[in-house]
Design an enzyme around this catalytic site. Sequence first.
Site, PDB file in Angstrom:
ATOM      1  N   ALA A   1      45.525  36.503  48.702  1.00  0.00           N
ATOM      2  CA  ALA A   1      46.350  37.677  49.024  1.00  0.00           C
ATOM      3  C   ALA A   1      45.690  38.972  48.562  1.00  0.00           C
ATOM      4  CB  ALA A   1      47.725  37.539  48.394  1.00  0.00           C
ATOM      5  N   LYS A   2      44.614  38.877  47.792  1.00  0.00           N
ATOM      6  CA  LYS A   2      43.869  40.060  47.339  1.00  0.00           C
ATOM      7  C   LYS A   2      44.786  41.137  46.787  1.00  0.00           C
ATOM      8  CE  LYS A   2      39.878  39.087  50.303  1.00  0.00           C
ATOM      9  NZ  LYS A   2      40.342  37.838  50.928  1.00  0.00           N
ATOM     10  N   ARG A   3      45.725  40.732  45.937  1.00  0.00           N
ATOM     11  CA  ARG A   3      46.677  41.674  45.371  1.00  0.00           C
ATOM     12  C   ARG A   3      46.002  42.549  44.324  1.00  0.00           C
ATOM     13  NH1 ARG A   3      48.831  40.540  49.646  1.00  0.00           N
ATOM     14  NH2 ARG A   3      50.959  39.800  49.798  1.00  0.00           N
TER      15      ARG A   3
END
Lengths: 312, 312
Positions: A106-108
Amino acid sequence: MNFADRLMDKIDEKQSHVCVGLDPRLNQIPTEITDKAVVEYGTTLEAVYHSILEFNKGIIDAIADYAPAVKPQMAFYEQYGHWGVKAFEDTVAYAKKAGLLVINDAKRNDIGSTAQAYADGHLGSPKFWGEQKLESNSDSLTVTPYLGSDGINPFVETCRDYDKGIFVLVKTSNPSSHELQDLESGGVKIYEQMAQLVSKWGEEVVGTRGYSAVGAVVGATYPEEAAKLRDIMKKSYFLVPGYGAQGGTAEDVLASFNDDGYGAIINSSRGIIFAYQKEEYSNDYQEAAKEAVVEMKDNINKALTDADKISW
Amino acid sequence: MNFADRLMDKIDEKQSHVCVGLDPRLNQIPTEITDKAVVEYGTTLEAVYHSILEFNKGIIDAIADYAPAVKPQMAFYEQYGHWGVKAFEDTVAYAKKAGLLVINDAKRNDIGSTAQAYADGHLGSPKFWGEQKLESNSDSLTVTPYLGSDGINPFVETCRDYDKGIFVLVKTSNPSSHELQDLESGGVKIYEQMAQLVSKWGEEVVGTRGYSAVGAVVGATYPEEAAKLRDIMKKSYFLVPGYGAQGGTAEDVLASFNDDGYGAIINSSRGIIFAYQKEEYSNDYQEAAKEAVVEMKDNINKALTDADKISW
């Protein structure tokens, strides 16, 4: 048990370094699945939910014996709003039940209490009323380091408290990754400086098998950089995208492994889940996924053996 | 109409440069709202959904006349899974109906078709079956630039096709933002190089009023940097976090405006939506939010007037 230990145990159990990316592009899901959903639920988001979930369950059943982990790409769920997120949640639950680890790609990224909210939701346990909790979340999450330590520490603490992991973007597999990541500061490239930070962030969550729950994303399309990064982040597990569809080969990913034969988990998404669309595999999407994952697992294991980096 | 034009028209209409951050921390929502939800739905995620949505509706009603935009922070919704995302969606719909622009602070980032999926879901229109579409999404999205142009172009194209906007993280308001953003390469800091890229990415989506739909996130806590960045990104709107709770003042944010009195939208979250918890404001959370947003709007307008940067 520390996430890195859990991951390595799963790798041993399956004798596989392959992660299967679950990127359910609706227009590539076999029509027998989508047609059935539309008949039952109309052309609605609920039908999207059922299509994605049924497809993913089929893939999970097909590959569970040959891969330690799956990596759902959050964008392909989230784009369908809360119905998509429900498909994500139910996919995660199904994968865990099937004995797979789940890496949520999710590359948060955010800071302070906002980063904590992401960490709680995806890795920990967001408290709501009293003892009530939400717990069906992922084993690991990808995170983007643009904000510095403030944006990473809440995730690391949550990894420690809940035995979860993160993979920090260091050197990505895309052509323009050089624009920021390859800039040099004081003679050292940005991605190398990020690697030093990742190594530092990971120190407090090293498992009994010697690897840290703080890993790194290192693209398969840049093997030379991977070798340098392997040196800087000795204890970090690498999540390696870019295999197959993006051009990375079994030889390309060798540099991401340590000499002990561990240290990297190699992802393929389209190359496995949509293998049924290619001539060399079965027309049945489950059978094709199984053929493709076994082939990839064997190719990587052979390349490791040939390079004297043997895990088993 | 181009997003920057739409934003500026709203700013004129409300005579306000304030963006209200909708960060619904459950334990700070007035108990009369949460108690009612728990009585009706038990201690469930459905009760969380109703609590967040009712609180947000109350805030939106209170501030709609005094702010051009709201900025929901995605983490505070997403942490509650699909029920939280549903609360987000219904909040966005309610805010748009109330005549507010919605900036989704989700800091998304990925490459190629995955970035496209984020862009479709949050700004465009993910196609699912034939002509069926999902359209109740945001006017603008924050994005993180670690991946380079590959990670930005799909968003820019979607901005052009759907009259939407993005704000690219350039210099953030947090203490450790220097770790990556302040590194120097060739005598130029990373955040300045990012600013040059933002300026370039924005060229093809400049509106009739002279500003681009590609904006930048520039923290209020670094006014000197903001002045430099204002020079580099003349046509970019700045989304400025860090006002109030994080220490930024009306004077600090002046540097983010151009001499024409436009160019910045200043966000406050806790300082407005939870103003009722402070002595100087009403005990009623709606009345307190109104008092706080009017005060902030007036303070910024006065500082701009005093500095001869007058919009009206």
